[in-house]
Design an enzyme around this catalytic site. Sequence first.
Site, PDB file in Angstrom:
ATOM      1  N   TYR A  56      10.710  20.621 -17.613  1.00  0.00           N
ATOM      2  CA  TYR A  56      12.049  21.186 -17.817  1.00  0.00           C
ATOM      3  C   TYR A  56      13.070  20.592 -16.856  1.00  0.00           C
ATOM      4  O   TYR A  56      14.245  20.458 -17.211  1.00  0.00           O
ATOM      5  CB  TYR A  56      12.013  22.720 -17.746  1.00  0.00           C
ATOM      6  CG  TYR A  56      11.501  23.295 -19.049  1.00  0.00           C
ATOM      7  CD1 TYR A  56      12.356  23.475 -20.126  1.00  0.00           C
ATOM      8  CD2 TYR A  56      10.152  23.576 -19.232  1.00  0.00           C
ATOM      9  CE1 TYR A  56      11.894  23.937 -21.345  1.00  0.00           C
ATOM     10  CE2 TYR A  56       9.669  24.046 -20.441  1.00  0.00           C
ATOM     11  CZ  TYR A  56      10.545  24.222 -21.491  1.00  0.00           C
ATOM     12  OH  TYR A  56      10.087  24.668 -22.700  1.00  0.00           O
ATOM     13  N   ASN A  92      19.685  25.898 -29.743  1.00  0.00           N
ATOM     14  CA  ASN A  92      19.621  24.808 -28.768  1.00  0.00           C
ATOM     15  C   ASN A  92      19.812  25.340 -27.351  1.00  0.00           C
ATOM     16  O   ASN A  92      20.594  26.262 -27.118  1.00  0.00           O
ATOM     17  CB  ASN A  92      20.690  23.760 -29.075  1.00  0.00           C
ATOM     18  CG  ASN A  92      20.477  23.128 -30.429  1.00  0.00           C
ATOM     19  OD1 ASN A  92      19.395  23.255 -30.999  1.00  0.00           O
ATOM     20  ND2 ASN A  92      21.486  22.479 -30.957  1.00  0.00           N
ATOM     21  N   VAL A  93      19.122  24.710 -26.431  1.00  0.00           N
ATOM     22  CA  VAL A  93      19.237  25.126 -25.035  1.00  0.00           C
ATOM     23  C   VAL A  93      20.171  24.188 -24.258  1.00  0.00           C
ATOM     24  O   VAL A  93      20.368  24.365 -23.063  1.00  0.00           O
ATOM     25  CB  VAL A  93      17.844  25.241 -24.366  1.00  0.00           C
ATOM     26  CG1 VAL A  93      17.077  26.405 -24.951  1.00  0.00           C
ATOM     27  CG2 VAL A  93      17.027  23.965 -24.533  1.00  0.00           C
ATOM     28  N   HIS A 109      17.767  31.054 -27.863  1.00  0.00           N
ATOM     29  CA  HIS A 109      16.556  30.534 -27.209  1.00  0.00           C
ATOM     30  C   HIS A 109      16.785  30.199 -25.738  1.00  0.00           C
ATOM     31  O   HIS A 109      16.011  29.447 -25.147  1.00  0.00           O
ATOM     32  CB  HIS A 109      16.027  29.300 -27.961  1.00  0.00           C
ATOM     33  CG  HIS A 109      15.445  29.638 -29.311  1.00  0.00           C
ATOM     34  ND1 HIS A 109      15.196  28.699 -30.284  1.00  0.00           N
ATOM     35  CD2 HIS A 109      15.053  30.828 -29.838  1.00  0.00           C
ATOM     36  CE1 HIS A 109      14.679  29.294 -31.357  1.00  0.00           C
ATOM     37  NE2 HIS A 109      14.589  30.582 -31.112  1.00  0.00           N
ATOM     38  N   CYS A 120      13.530  39.411  -9.507  1.00  0.00           N
ATOM     39  CA  CYS A 120      14.638  40.388  -9.552  1.00  0.00           C
ATOM     40  C   CYS A 120      15.380  40.382 -10.885  1.00  0.00           C
ATOM     41  O   CYS A 120      16.313  41.152 -11.075  1.00  0.00           O
ATOM     42  CB  CYS A 120      15.622  40.153  -8.405  1.00  0.00           C
ATOM     43  SG  CYS A 120      16.716  38.724  -8.659  1.00  0.00           S
ATOM     44  N   THR A 176      18.912  22.457 -38.669  1.00  0.00           N
ATOM     45  CA  THR A 176      17.671  23.138 -38.268  1.00  0.00           C
ATOM     46  C   THR A 176      16.652  23.058 -39.402  1.00  0.00           C
ATOM     47  O   THR A 176      17.011  23.127 -40.576  1.00  0.00           O
ATOM     48  CB  THR A 176      17.936  24.600 -37.817  1.00  0.00           C
ATOM     49  OG1 THR A 176      16.696  25.249 -37.543  1.00  0.00           O
ATOM     50  CG2 THR A 176      18.714  25.393 -38.832  1.00  0.00           C
ATOM     51  N   SER A 177      15.381  22.906 -39.027  1.00  0.00           N
ATOM     52  CA  SER A 177      14.341  22.658 -40.035  1.00  0.00           C
ATOM     53  C   SER A 177      13.876  23.934 -40.735  1.00  0.00           C
ATOM     54  O   SER A 177      13.149  23.868 -41.715  1.00  0.00           O
ATOM     55  CB  SER A 177      13.134  21.990 -39.373  1.00  0.00           C
ATOM     56  OG  SER A 177      12.606  22.853 -38.389  1.00  0.00           O
TER      57      SER A 177
HETATM   58  P1  OAD Z   1      13.725  20.775 -35.624  1.00  0.00           P
HETATM   59  O1  OAD Z   1      13.384  19.563 -34.846  1.00  0.00           O
HETATM   60  O2  OAD Z   1      12.622  21.595 -36.158  1.00  0.00           O
HETATM   61  O3  OAD Z   1      14.642  20.387 -36.852  1.00  0.00           O
HETATM   62  C1  OAD Z   1      15.767  19.571 -36.709  1.00  0.00           C
HETATM   63  C2  OAD Z   1      16.447  19.435 -38.052  1.00  0.00           C
HETATM   64  O4  OAD Z   1      17.607  18.655 -37.856  1.00  0.00           O
HETATM   65  C3  OAD Z   1      15.601  18.756 -39.128  1.00  0.00           C
HETATM   66  O5  OAD Z   1      15.696  19.496 -40.330  1.00  0.00           O
HETATM   67  C4  OAD Z   1      16.255  17.387 -39.277  1.00  0.00           C
HETATM   68  O6  OAD Z   1      16.217  16.912 -40.617  1.00  0.00           O
HETATM   69  C5  OAD Z   1      17.697  17.691 -38.895  1.00  0.00           C
HETATM   70  N1  OAD Z   1      18.423  16.547 -38.354  1.00  0.00           N
HETATM   71  C6  OAD Z   1      17.939  15.506 -37.611  1.00  0.00           C
HETATM   72  N2  OAD Z   1      18.924  14.671 -37.292  1.00  0.00           N
HETATM   73  C7  OAD Z   1      20.067  15.180 -37.836  1.00  0.00           C
HETATM   74  C8  OAD Z   1      21.427  14.758 -37.877  1.00  0.00           C
HETATM   75  N3  OAD Z   1      21.839  13.641 -37.269  1.00  0.00           N
HETATM   76  N4  OAD Z   1      22.320  15.520 -38.543  1.00  0.00           N
HETATM   77  C9  OAD Z   1      21.913  16.660 -39.161  1.00  0.00           C
HETATM   78  N5  OAD Z   1      20.655  17.098 -39.173  1.00  0.00           N
HETATM   79  C10 OAD Z   1      19.733  16.377 -38.510  1.00  0.00           C
HETATM   80  O7  OAD Z   1      14.705  21.653 -34.681  1.00  0.00           O
HETATM   81  P2  OAD Z   1      15.095  23.203 -34.812  1.00  0.00           P
HETATM   82  O8  OAD Z   1      15.127  23.617 -36.234  1.00  0.00           O
HETATM   83  O9  OAD Z   1      16.315  23.390 -33.989  1.00  0.00           O
HETATM   84  O10 OAD Z   1      12.450  26.687 -30.182  1.00  0.00           O
HETATM   85  O11 OAD Z   1      13.873  23.878 -34.082  1.00  0.00           O
HETATM   86  C11 OAD Z   1      13.877  25.270 -33.950  1.00  0.00           C
HETATM   87  C12 OAD Z   1      13.182  25.687 -32.700  1.00  0.00           C
HETATM   88  O12 OAD Z   1      11.891  25.091 -32.634  1.00  0.00           O
HETATM   89  C13 OAD Z   1      13.821  25.209 -31.424  1.00  0.00           C
HETATM   90  O13 OAD Z   1      14.919  25.993 -30.981  1.00  0.00           O
HETATM   91  C14 OAD Z   1      12.711  25.310 -30.447  1.00  0.00           C
HETATM   92  C15 OAD Z   1      11.624  24.664 -31.280  1.00  0.00           C
HETATM   93  O14 OAD Z   1      10.375  25.000 -30.964  1.00  0.00           O
HETATM   94  C16 OAD Z   1      12.123  27.083 -28.945  1.00  0.00           C
HETATM   95  O15 OAD Z   1      12.100  26.306 -28.006  1.00  0.00           O
HETATM   96  C17 OAD Z   1      11.823  28.533 -28.821  1.00  0.00           C
END
Ligand code: OAD
Length: 233
Positions: A56, A92-93, A109, A120, A176-177
């Site tokens: 991290y 997103n973090v 997240h 604390c 987001t996927s």
């Molecule tokens: P993912 O990596 O699962 O998905 C990213 C999405 O963004 C995919 O559907 C890609 O097709 C799309 N993508 C990639 N490049 C892109 C671009 N240039 N423009 C538009 N879309 C694009 O990421 P998240 O869905 O954010 O959780 O993942 C969800 C959570 O899973 C995260 O917050 C994290 C992870 O584990 C924790 O850490 C708790």
Amino acid sequence: MPDIRNIVILTGAGISAESGIDTFRGGGGLWEQHRVEDVATPEAFERDPNLVLRFYDMRRAAIQEKLPNPAHDALARLDRAWNGDLLIVTQNVDDLHERAGASRVLHMHGEHLNAWCTYCDERSRWTGPLADRPPCPRCGARALRPDVVWFGEMPYRMEEIYAAMRTAHLFVSIGTSGAVYPAAGFVRDARSLGAQTLELNLERSQGSSWFDETRLGSASEVVPAWVEEVLAG
Ligand code: OAD
């Protein structure tokens, strides 16, 4: 877009991809060369805190080098101009929404740039490393961890998210996927609460069929185009 006043926007790693931050599911199941269960679970932290803290620390340092892209800028423009309710719920973090100028942002997240004292319970803004076990600025305990939600932990501020969803006329999911719950279920919740639903993504997400409309393309193109449309009424 008729009768849209209140908007909830969910963002994921795809919105930051063009800023140079890797998505989670793009790298053959590995996340920056690590298996998720080795670095992003409470069990991993118990087993090997040094590995997790170093991982991290690296991510925290890296995101500070990145810049918002036109998709973050467009959402910030919408945030400034929109008179109705608006909430950007991000998985997103990173802090790229804020650095683009958006203020109505909720990090479900957690945030890389926060440290959480498990002694604390104080959260402090944190830009440096944690692996050298610095003391908590409030209580002095050497019990700081990244303020990010790990697998198996509860996402933050769910009540606020559902309160916003209950009055939303439009739910928009960006980059987001749809693989991680509860965020992946928001589209169904929004629909059942009567909102229109729109997906903006590079490719169809796992829950794509739940959206009224899907627009495919890179975030830096489709998001500004959509924002212009909304602001034009
Ligand atoms: P993912 O990596 O699962 O998905 C990213 C999405 O963004 C995919 O559907 C890609 O097709 C799309 N993508 C990639 N490049 C892109 C671009 N240039 N423009 C538009 N879309 C694009 O990421 P998240 O869905 O954010 O959780 O993942 C969800 C959570 O899973 C995260 O917050 C994290 C992870 O584990 C924790 O850490 C708790």
